[in-house]
Design a protein around this motif. Structure first.
Motif, mmCIF file in Angstrom:
data_model
loop_
_atom_site.group_PDB
_atom_site.id
_atom_site.type_symbol
_atom_site.label_atom_id
_atom_site.label_comp_id
_atom_site.label_asym_id
_atom_site.label_seq_id
_atom_site.Cartn_x
_atom_site.Cartn_y
_atom_site.Cartn_z
ATOM 1 N N HIS A 222 0.738 -1.261 0.078
ATOM 2 C CA HIS A 222 0.073 0.004 0.050
ATOM 3 C C HIS A 222 1.182 1.255 -0.126
ATOM 4 O O HIS A 222 1.487 1.634 1.031
ATOM 5 N N ASP A 223 1.219 1.819 -1.116
ATOM 6 C CA ASP A 223 1.985 2.913 -1.199
ATOM 7 C C ASP A 223 1.244 4.434 -1.529
ATOM 8 O O ASP A 223 0.469 4.395 -2.179
ATOM 9 N N ALA A 224 1.660 5.273 -0.725
ATOM 10 C CA ALA A 224 1.357 6.637 -0.794
ATOM 11 C C ALA A 224 2.586 7.508 -1.054
ATOM 12 O O ALA A 224 3.492 7.501 -0.343
ATOM 13 N N PHE A 225 2.486 8.154 -2.384
ATOM 14 C CA PHE A 225 3.859 8.971 -2.586
ATOM 15 C C PHE A 225 3.562 10.298 -2.492
ATOM 16 O O PHE A 225 2.499 11.086 -2.749
ATOM 17 N N LEU A 226 4.306 10.960 -1.750
ATOM 18 C CA LEU A 226 4.323 12.355 -1.215
ATOM 19 C C LEU A 226 5.504 13.355 -1.891
ATOM 20 O O LEU A 226 6.529 13.038 -1.684
ATOM 21 N N ASP A 227 4.862 14.503 -2.594
ATOM 22 C CA ASP A 227 5.879 15.338 -3.024
ATOM 23 C C ASP A 227 5.926 16.606 -1.944
ATOM 24 O O ASP A 227 4.805 17.616 -2.281
ATOM 25 N N THR A 228 6.898 16.897 -1.240
ATOM 26 C CA THR A 228 6.789 17.751 -0.230
ATOM 27 C C THR A 228 7.336 19.075 -0.774
ATOM 28 O O THR A 228 7.110 20.196 -0.038
ATOM 29 N N ASP A 229 7.773 19.189 -1.852
ATOM 30 C CA ASP A 229 8.394 20.594 -2.567
ATOM 31 C C ASP A 229 7.533 20.962 -3.604
ATOM 32 O O ASP A 229 7.655 22.018 -4.362
ATOM 33 N N ARG A 230 6.519 20.130 -4.133
ATOM 34 C CA ARG A 230 5.534 20.262 -5.433
ATOM 35 C C ARG A 230 6.368 20.819 -6.459
ATOM 36 O O ARG A 230 5.911 21.488 -7.252
ATOM 37 N N SER A 231 7.397 19.912 -6.673
ATOM 38 C CA SER A 231 8.173 20.123 -7.945
ATOM 39 C C SER A 231 8.536 18.648 -8.460
ATOM 40 O O SER A 231 9.208 17.795 -7.754
ATOM 41 N N ARG A 232 8.004 18.294 -9.746
ATOM 42 C CA ARG A 232 8.420 17.245 -10.304
ATOM 43 C C ARG A 232 10.020 16.834 -10.586
ATOM 44 O O ARG A 232 10.298 15.631 -10.900
ATOM 45 N N SER A 233 10.722 18.012 -10.739
ATOM 46 C CA SER A 233 12.086 17.962 -11.352
ATOM 47 C C SER A 233 12.946 17.315 -10.089
ATOM 48 O O SER A 233 14.160 17.045 -10.027
ATOM 49 N N THR A 234 12.530 17.128 -8.615
ATOM 50 C CA THR A 234 12.997 16.539 -7.594
ATOM 51 C C THR A 234 12.199 15.216 -6.867
ATOM 52 O O THR A 234 11.143 15.129 -7.385
ATOM 53 N N GLY A 235 12.822 14.645 -6.404
ATOM 54 C CA GLY A 235 12.152 13.338 -5.768
ATOM 55 C C GLY A 235 12.011 12.196 -7.078
ATOM 56 O O GLY A 235 12.491 12.267 -8.182
ATOM 57 N N PHE A 236 11.231 11.090 -6.543
ATOM 58 C CA PHE A 236 11.092 9.879 -7.528
ATOM 59 C C PHE A 236 9.791 10.204 -8.256
ATOM 60 O O PHE A 236 8.907 10.368 -7.862
ATOM 61 N N ARG A 237 10.357 10.073 -9.814
ATOM 62 C CA ARG A 237 9.251 10.361 -10.899
ATOM 63 C C ARG A 237 8.933 8.877 -11.245
ATOM 64 O O ARG A 237 7.977 8.834 -12.411
ATOM 65 N N GLY A 238 9.055 7.952 -10.754
ATOM 66 C CA GLY A 238 8.556 6.430 -11.232
ATOM 67 C C GLY A 238 9.824 5.809 -12.091
ATOM 68 O O GLY A 238 10.479 6.550 -12.908
ATOM 69 N N GLY A 239 9.840 4.595 -12.118
ATOM 70 C CA GLY A 239 10.718 3.799 -12.837
ATOM 71 C C GLY A 239 10.673 4.027 -14.219
ATOM 72 O O GLY A 239 11.881 4.140 -15.225
ATOM 73 N N GLY A 240 9.420 4.316 -14.819
ATOM 74 C CA GLY A 240 9.272 4.559 -16.055
ATOM 75 C C GLY A 240 9.020 6.073 -16.343
ATOM 76 O O GLY A 240 8.571 6.533 -17.460
ATOM 77 N N ASP A 241 9.451 6.853 -15.542
ATOM 78 C CA ASP A 241 9.281 8.191 -15.784
ATOM 79 C C ASP A 241 7.648 8.728 -15.752
ATOM 80 O O ASP A 241 7.623 9.548 -16.613
ATOM 81 N N ASP A 242 6.884 7.917 -15.175
ATOM 82 C CA ASP A 242 5.546 8.214 -15.603
ATOM 83 C C ASP A 242 4.505 8.645 -14.332
ATOM 84 O O ASP A 242 3.560 8.628 -14.415
ATOM 85 N N PHE A 243 5.409 9.009 -13.198
ATOM 86 C CA PHE A 243 4.675 9.467 -11.970
ATOM 87 C C PHE A 243 4.268 10.908 -12.293
ATOM 88 O O PHE A 243 4.984 11.561 -12.817
ATOM 89 N N PRO A 244 2.991 11.418 -11.926
ATOM 90 C CA PRO A 244 2.591 12.875 -11.764
ATOM 91 C C PRO A 244 3.212 13.693 -11.132
ATOM 92 O O PRO A 244 3.063 14.796 -11.377
ATOM 93 N N ILE A 245 4.160 13.314 -10.014
ATOM 94 C CA ILE A 245 4.779 14.166 -9.180
ATOM 95 C C ILE A 245 6.304 13.524 -8.973
ATOM 96 O O ILE A 245 6.337 12.416 -9.308
ATOM 97 N N GLY A 246 7.148 14.456 -8.253
ATOM 98 C CA GLY A 246 8.391 13.826 -7.883
ATOM 99 C C GLY A 246 8.207 13.798 -6.237
ATOM 100 O O GLY A 246 8.228 14.733 -5.795
ATOM 101 N N ALA A 247 8.160 12.572 -5.853
ATOM 102 C CA ALA A 247 8.204 11.964 -4.340
ATOM 103 C C ALA A 247 9.273 12.151 -3.790
ATOM 104 O O ALA A 247 10.307 11.426 -3.919
ATOM 105 N N GLU A 248 9.257 13.002 -2.579
ATOM 106 C CA GLU A 248 10.397 13.106 -1.902
ATOM 107 C C GLU A 248 10.256 11.757 -0.627
ATOM 108 O O GLU A 248 11.260 11.455 -0.175
ATOM 109 N N TYR A 249 8.817 11.476 -0.479
ATOM 110 C CA TYR A 249 8.759 10.427 0.556
ATOM 111 C C TYR A 249 7.599 9.614 0.152
ATOM 112 O O TYR A 249 6.949 9.830 -0.762
ATOM 113 N N MET A 250 7.483 8.295 0.699
ATOM 114 C CA MET A 250 6.683 7.093 0.566
ATOM 115 C C MET A 250 6.308 6.564 1.741
ATOM 116 O O MET A 250 7.166 6.134 2.719
ATOM 117 N N ILE A 251 5.172 6.360 1.916
ATOM 118 C CA ILE A 251 4.529 5.560 2.980
ATOM 119 C C ILE A 251 4.117 4.149 2.354
ATOM 120 O O ILE A 251 3.324 4.254 1.680
#
Length: 270
Positions: free
Chosen positions: A157-186
């Motif tokens: 059960h994964d919740a991805f959180l973008d705490t700086d609201r910038s897709r240029s930082t954080g995890f964008r998905g292995g296929g670069d298909d995430f809508p956000i750049g996630a700094e954290y994951m629960i």
């Protein structure tokens, strides 16, 4: 595009009608190398450009190449891509406190995000998101979600959180298909911080959250200090059924995954 009479120029056409009536032409757009092209051209685009200032609603796009001959030759392809834009306000639900006990009894009055449809089938896919709520007080960021049917915690059960609201930082998905750049994951109650370079899987444990799970209801309380004390964040949910032998990932919202971003996600502010 390649041509014997370079340089090749690109024109972008946009219409608000599916029939592509009276499109607006963006002539000789400036473009850059696509995100991820240098590392994996099998899943990334060669070129990218940005069209700004679009109103809410659905927009239809076509891209055509033109050479530098005299007269110039422009191709006539009719491949159309569509995107629907909306400016949803940030959700905010200040509360005094919430008890993390796997019950939503004390969430009365907390506004939920739009529900997710019952769209995941098969016994091999036990996680089907149905609803997400978020709330906060000065100390904690709270999440509560429901699933249908009951989903064992063997599924991620994964919740991805973008705490700086910038897709240029954080995890964008292995296929670069995430809508956000996630700094954290629960992930099933444990908080992780991203330590990678954008598309590689690299996380460090921050610590356990207050977490309670009761078959179809989960509640989570994360100290704001664990998240770096942001004033706002973006998020989405990822139901990793394949991690438990399934064959379908459930994204919430469903339109979250899109190549090079642009998909749906949720917003929250304190």
């Amino acid at each position: 595009a390649r041509d014997q009479t370079p340089p090749v120029k690109y024109h972008v056409y946009r219409s608000t009608e599916a029939a592509f009536t009276a499109p607006q032409k963006y002539t000789e757009v400036s473009f850059a190398i696509g995100n991820g092209w240098a590392t994996d051209p099998t899943i990334a685009f060669a070129n990218q450009t940005t069209v700004n200032g679009l109103a809410n609603g659905t927009h239809y796009f076509r891209v055509r190449a033109e050479d530098s001959a005299t007269p110039a030759h422009e191709e006539t392809n009719t491949v159309t891509l569509a995107i629907t834009l909306s400016t949803a306000p940030d959700l905010t639900n200040p509360v005094a406190t919430l008890t993390i006990d796997g019950s939503l009894a004390d969430w009365t009055g907390v506004t939920a995000y739009p529900p997710d449809p019952d769209d995941i089938t098969g016994a091999q896919n036990p996680l089907d998101w149905r609803e997400l709520r978020a709330a906060h007080n000065a100390t904690f960021f709270y999440l509560a979600y429901t699933t249908d049917p009951p989903a064992a915690l063997t599924v991620a059960h994964d919740a991805f959180l973008d705490t700086d609201r910038s897709r240029s930082t954080g995890f964008r998905g292995g296929g670069d298909d995430f809508p956000i750049g996630a700094e954290y994951m629960i992930q099933s109650g444990t908080l992780y911080q991203y330590t990678g370079s954008g598309t590689n899987w690299s996380w460090a444990s921050v610590g356990s959250t207050a977490f309670s799970w009761s078959a179809t209801i989960a509640e989570i309380a994360v100290p704001w200090s664990f998240l770096g004390n942001p004033t706002a964040l973006d998020l989405f949910l990822y139901g990793d059924n394949p991690s438990a032998g399934g064959d379908t990932v459930d994204w919430y919202p469903d339109n979250a995954p899109q190549a090079n971003g642009g998909g749906g996600f949720f917003r929250y502010h304190r």
